[in-house]
Structures are given as structure tokens and as C-alpha cells.
Design an enzyme around this catalytic site. Structure first.
Site, PDB file in Angstrom:
ATOM      1  N   ARG A 147       0.823  -1.219   0.000  1.00 53.73           N
ATOM      2  CA  ARG A 147       0.000   0.000   0.000  1.00 53.73           C
ATOM      3  C   ARG A 147       0.860   1.275   0.000  1.00 53.73           C
ATOM      4  O   ARG A 147       0.557   2.256   0.662  1.00 53.73           O
ATOM      5  CB  ARG A 147      -0.925   0.027   1.231  1.00 53.73           C
ATOM      6  CG  ARG A 147      -2.011  -1.016   1.224  1.00 53.73           C
ATOM      7  CD  ARG A 147      -2.985  -0.834   0.067  1.00 53.73           C
ATOM      8  NE  ARG A 147      -4.137  -1.726   0.177  1.00 53.73           N
ATOM      9  CZ  ARG A 147      -4.134  -3.002  -0.194  1.00 53.73           C
ATOM     10  NH1 ARG A 147      -3.050  -3.551  -0.719  1.00 53.73           N
ATOM     11  NH2 ARG A 147      -5.227  -3.731  -0.068  1.00 53.73           N
ATOM     12  N   SER A 194     -10.538  -0.347   2.981  1.00 46.48           N
ATOM     13  CA  SER A 194      -9.788  -0.484   4.238  1.00 46.48           C
ATOM     14  C   SER A 194      -9.362   0.900   4.707  1.00 46.48           C
ATOM     15  O   SER A 194      -8.715   1.637   3.962  1.00 46.48           O
ATOM     16  CB  SER A 194      -8.538  -1.330   4.033  1.00 46.48           C
ATOM     17  OG  SER A 194      -8.878  -2.622   3.627  1.00 46.48           O
ATOM     18  N   GLU A 221      -4.766   4.176   6.141  1.00 43.75           N
ATOM     19  CA  GLU A 221      -4.408   3.852   4.748  1.00 43.75           C
ATOM     20  C   GLU A 221      -5.020   4.887   3.811  1.00 43.75           C
ATOM     21  O   GLU A 221      -4.464   5.229   2.769  1.00 43.75           O
ATOM     22  CB  GLU A 221      -4.937   2.448   4.421  1.00 43.75           C
ATOM     23  CG  GLU A 221      -4.305   1.802   3.198  1.00 43.75           C
ATOM     24  CD  GLU A 221      -5.072   2.042   1.923  1.00 43.75           C
ATOM     25  OE1 GLU A 221      -4.455   2.411   0.909  1.00 43.75           O
ATOM     26  OE2 GLU A 221      -6.303   1.900   1.921  1.00 43.75           O
TER      27      GLU A 221
HETATM   28  N1  EPU Z   1     -10.708 -10.394  10.215  1.00 39.20           N
HETATM   29  C1  EPU Z   1     -11.369 -10.405  11.424  1.00 39.20           C
HETATM   30  N2  EPU Z   1     -12.316  -9.456  11.675  1.00 39.20           N
HETATM   31  C2  EPU Z   1     -12.627  -8.505  10.761  1.00 39.20           C
HETATM   32  C3  EPU Z   1     -11.953  -8.475   9.527  1.00 39.20           C
HETATM   33  C4  EPU Z   1     -10.985  -9.447   9.270  1.00 39.20           C
HETATM   34  O1  EPU Z   1     -11.120 -11.242  12.273  1.00 39.20           O
HETATM   35  O2  EPU Z   1     -13.518  -7.703  11.062  1.00 39.20           O
HETATM   36  C5  EPU Z   1      -9.725 -11.437   9.915  1.00 39.20           C
HETATM   37  C6  EPU Z   1     -10.270 -12.397   8.869  1.00 39.20           C
HETATM   38  O3  EPU Z   1     -10.987 -13.439   9.453  1.00 39.20           O
HETATM   39  C7  EPU Z   1      -9.020 -12.905   8.180  1.00 39.20           C
HETATM   40  C8  EPU Z   1      -8.059 -11.743   8.295  1.00 39.20           C
HETATM   41  O4  EPU Z   1      -8.578 -10.884   9.303  1.00 39.20           O
HETATM   42  O5  EPU Z   1      -8.469 -13.994   8.865  1.00 39.20           O
HETATM   43  C9  EPU Z   1      -7.875 -10.978   6.995  1.00 39.20           C
HETATM   44  O6  EPU Z   1      -9.137 -10.453   6.559  1.00 39.20           O
HETATM   45  P1  EPU Z   1      -9.476 -10.181   5.022  1.00 39.20           P
HETATM   46  O7  EPU Z   1      -9.149 -11.381   4.208  1.00 39.20           O
HETATM   47  O8  EPU Z   1     -10.847  -9.645   4.936  1.00 39.20           O
HETATM   48  O9  EPU Z   1      -8.423  -9.105   4.557  1.00 39.20           O
HETATM   49  P2  EPU Z   1      -7.804  -7.800   5.264  1.00 39.20           P
HETATM   50  O10 EPU Z   1      -6.394  -8.103   5.613  1.00 39.20           O
HETATM   51  O11 EPU Z   1      -8.687  -7.318   6.323  1.00 39.20           O
HETATM   52  C10 EPU Z   1      -6.813  -6.877   3.019  1.00 39.20           C
HETATM   53  C11 EPU Z   1      -6.823  -5.611   2.229  1.00 39.20           C
HETATM   54  C12 EPU Z   1      -8.136  -5.462   1.473  1.00 39.20           C
HETATM   55  C13 EPU Z   1      -8.304  -6.677   0.560  1.00 39.20           C
HETATM   56  C14 EPU Z   1      -8.282  -7.948   1.423  1.00 39.20           C
HETATM   57  C15 EPU Z   1      -8.367  -9.229   0.607  1.00 39.20           C
HETATM   58  C16 EPU Z   1      -5.422  -4.022   3.454  1.00 39.20           C
HETATM   59  C17 EPU Z   1      -5.374  -2.780   4.269  1.00 39.20           C
HETATM   60  N3  EPU Z   1      -6.643  -4.454   3.107  1.00 39.20           N
HETATM   61  O12 EPU Z   1      -7.818  -6.767   4.023  1.00 39.20           O
HETATM   62  O13 EPU Z   1      -8.033  -4.309   0.665  1.00 39.20           O
HETATM   63  O14 EPU Z   1      -9.513  -6.612  -0.174  1.00 39.20           O
HETATM   64  O15 EPU Z   1      -7.034  -7.986   2.156  1.00 39.20           O
HETATM   65  O16 EPU Z   1      -7.154  -9.511   0.009  1.00 39.20           O
HETATM   66  O17 EPU Z   1      -4.373  -4.580   3.132  1.00 39.20           O
HETATM   67  C18 EPU Z   1      -8.438  -1.961   0.611  1.00 39.20           C
HETATM   68  O18 EPU Z   1      -7.220  -1.819   0.585  1.00 39.20           O
HETATM   69  O19 EPU Z   1      -9.240  -0.988   0.577  1.00 39.20           O
HETATM   70  C19 EPU Z   1      -8.988  -3.307   0.720  1.00 39.20           C
HETATM   71  C20 EPU Z   1     -10.287  -3.553   0.846  1.00 39.20           C
END
Ligand code: EPU
Length: 336
Positions: free
Chosen positions: A163, A236, A332
């Protein structure tokens, strides 16, 4: 160039913040950029706004909002195994995805459904479901604002990271992206490292095609992320924090189920969404702003939220996560 004064930006940011810009400049072709720089950008504060899906306006903007709206996808090179596309900054990101599916080009299908425009994609190196856009970007073309000169940066010169890129660092507020060059593969290959994606494809028993992968990604996104056309949000809100491995092991004593991924330099990347959820903030609301019920990392405008309300939620989350984990979340989203 289309110029308007005292422009309401509500329809130009997916968070739906109602703020006003003194001047709003719509750039209708890249050739207008040199004159734009000398006539306006050298004279007053400005902000370059693409699709407005990663920007939180915190107050009225006393300057020029530059909005490049020119579009176009051009094939500049064809080889037996790859294609180079030159894509204009104002092209909606998802149009490029649809183009790639139609023309059987592999590499960005996991980035299906990301809102925003092509010109913004390199700025924060958009990423999802195991893919980052940096892996398909060949170069980025535009103008340096301070000198008014055109400049093309190679992939390495863009200094892409999680990012992050040179456009958020040294060239912040000093570069206007006009075109992004992508190298996409004609050879069938997929990235299925994100568990949820591989599982969803398996469950649906679909043949592995660009279409099926893109469709699955869209369905996963729909279950986790609110549609900005319905519920205002900027994706995010925070970055996933990257911490030393020892600190991660310490935290595991009290929180054995903490999710962590390997990051460069032996560090661990935690899930900000999980930390926020554990701090009691999933689906919680303060006034008209809060977090999304299915993904705590996404701050939302429940309707009529003011920038102050959104910032108050963000600051309270930073405070609560810090008290619980001794980790300071970094925003972010771009705050203006
Ligand atoms: N999780 C929780 N609670 C929550 C959200 C997530 O426990 O409320 C846990 C999930 O269960 C999972 C882990 O956190 O084990 C990761 O969650 P998720 O796969 O939804 O991805 P993220 O790390 O929260 C990142 C990106 C997203 C992207 C997703 C999918 C960043 C800041 N965000 O989110 O990007 O869509 O991975 O690859 O890196 C964005 O940048 O705007 C964005 C949406």
C-alpha cells in the site's frame, strides 16, 4: 478542461462526505496537463482526485481539485505470450478488468471489483486476494508538477511496497499520473494463494477461467465489503500493521488466535480488521459513522456522517487497539 467553482464533492468521494472545493478542474485529455500546471497548480493548493474511493475529505478544500477524466485502453505491444497496455488515468479500474477478461489477459483478475480509477492504482499499490498491482505495472507516465516536465517511471523507480509507492512519498503532491502501462500475460495462470478464493472456486466446482475467478472474487468482496453506492466507505481505512516476530509471539500469549502473515525482513503482518474486532469495534457505530458489520477494517458513513464523526470513530479505534495490543494503527486512506 471543465472548470467549476464552489463544487460540492459529495458525488466525487465514495465516503459521501459533503464538502466544497473552491475550484474543480476536470481534465479531459492528457495534453491539457502542462497548461493546468502553470496556470493553476503553481499558484494555489491542489489535490488530484481520481475515483475518490480512497480519500476522506475532512473539510472544505480552499484550492483546486484536479480530476483527470480522460479514458482509453491502448494495446502498445503484442507478443505471443504477453500484451502491453497503456491505460489512461481516468479509466475506471473495473473496466480494465472487464477488458482483460474479454481479451483473455491474465494477471489482475484477483483485483476485480476494486473501486476507483486506473491512475490511482499505482499510488497505493492496490492489492487483494494475493495479488498486488505492482506485479503487472511496467511503467507510470505523467508530469512532475514542480518542474512541469513529463516523466515516465519504470516499475523499480515507482518503489512499490505494501500500500505504498514513490507517489505517496517523494512525489506526493508533485506528480500527476496520466497513463499506466501494464504487462499482462496471455498464458493461463492464476494466483490462488488466498484461502477463501481457492475454497470458493472448489465449492462451486467451476472450471478455472478468468471469468470464474473474477466472479468468485466479486462474490467474496460482496460478502465482506459494503457497496459504496449504497453505504459510503473508502475500503480499508487502516493498513495492516507490520510488527517484529517477537512482538507477535508475545501477543499470542494473550491472543492465541491472532492471524499473521509473513512480511519482508522477517516481520509479521497482522490483520487490522481482527485487532479492531477484538477491541470491540466490529459493526459498532458512533453517531452516523462506524465500522462495517462484516469487516471491521472498513469505516462507513451510515448516512449523513460528517468528517468529524468519521475521524472520531477512527481516533477511538486507534486508541482502543493501542490500549489492548500496544500497536498503533496507521491510516491507509488519504485524509485531505
Ligand atoms: N478479520 C477479522 N475481523 C474482521 C476483519 C478481518 O477477524 O472484522 C480477519 C479475517 O478473518 C481474516 C483476516 O482478518 O483472517 C484478513 O481479513 P481479510 O481477508 O478480509 O483481509 P484484510 O487483511 O482485512 C486486506 C486488504 C483489502 C483486501 C483484502 C483481501 C489491506 C489494508 N486491506 O484486508 O483491501 O480486499 O485484504 O485480500 O491490506 C483496501 O485496501 O481498501 C482493501 C479492501
Amino acid at each position: 478542461m471543465k472548470i467549476s467553482e464552489n463544487q460540492n464533492l459529495k458525488d466525487y468521494n465514495t465516503f459521501g462526505m459533503e464538502v466544497f472545493a473552491r475550484r474543480f478542474l476536470q481534465i479531459e485529455n492528457a495534453g491539457e496537463v502542462p497548461a493546468l500546471i502553470t496556470e493553476y497548480l503553481h499558484q494555489e493548493p491542489f489535490y488530484i482526485l481520481g475515483g475518490g474511493s480512497n480519500t476522506l475529505f475532512t473539510k472544505d478544500f480552499d484550492g483546486s481539485i484536479v480530476h483527470p477524466v480522460f479514458t482509453g485502453i491502448e494495446v502498445v505491444e503484442q507478443a505471443w505470450d504477453a500484451v502491453v497496455l497503456r491505460v489512461a488515468a481516468g479509466e475506471p479500474w473495473d473496466n480494465l478488468i472487464q477488458y482483460c477478461i474479454r481479451h483473455e489477459l491474465f494477471g489482475i483478475e484477483n483485483l476485480t471489483g476494486i473501486p476507483g480509477w486506473v491512475g490511482s492504482a499505482p499510488v497505493q499499490n492496490i492489492g487483494a486476494y494475493g495479488v498486488e498491482v505492482k506485479d503487472t505495472i511496467l511503467k507510470v507516465e505523467g508530469y512532475v508538477i514542480s518542474t512541469g516536465k513529463s516523466l515516465t517511471l519504470s516499475n523499480a523507480e515507482c518503489r512499490f511496497a505494501y500500500r505504498n509507492s514513490i507517489f505517496k512519498q517523494e512525489l506526493k503532491h508533485d506528480f500527476i499520473i496520466t497513463h499506466v502501462w501494464f504487462q499482462l500475460s496471455k498464458k493461463k495462470h492464476f494466483t490462488l494463494s488466498y484461502q477463501g478464493l481457492a475454497k470458493a472456486l472448489e465449492e462451486r466446482e467451476l472450471p478455472l477461467t478468468l471469468h470464474s475467478v473474477s466472479d468468485c472474487v466479486r462474490k467474496i468482496r460482496d460478502t465482506k465489503l459494503p457497496d459504496p453506492k449504497i453505504v459510503g466507505n473508502g475500503g480499508s481505512f487502516f493498513k495492516n500493521p507490520v510488527i517484529p516476530e517477537e512482538k507477535y509471539h508475545e501477543l499470542q500469549t494473550n491472543f492465541p488466535d491472532l492471524v499473521a502473515y509473513d512480511a519482508p525482513d522477517g516481520l509479521k503482518k497482522l490483520s487490522a480488521g481482527q485487532l479492531i474486532e477484538k477491541a470491540g469495534w466490529k459493526g459498532k457505530r458512533l453517531g452516523n459513522a462506524g465500522t462495517w458489520k462484516n469487516q471491521a477494517l472498513v469505516l462507513v458513513n451510515y448516512g449523513g456522517a460528517t468528517p468529524k464523526e468519521v475521524l472520531e470513530v477512527a481516533e477511538t479505534i486507534i486508541h482502543d487497539v493501542n490500549s489492548l495490543f500496544d500497536i498503533t494503527l496507521e491510516m491507509e486512506i488519504n485524509r485531505i
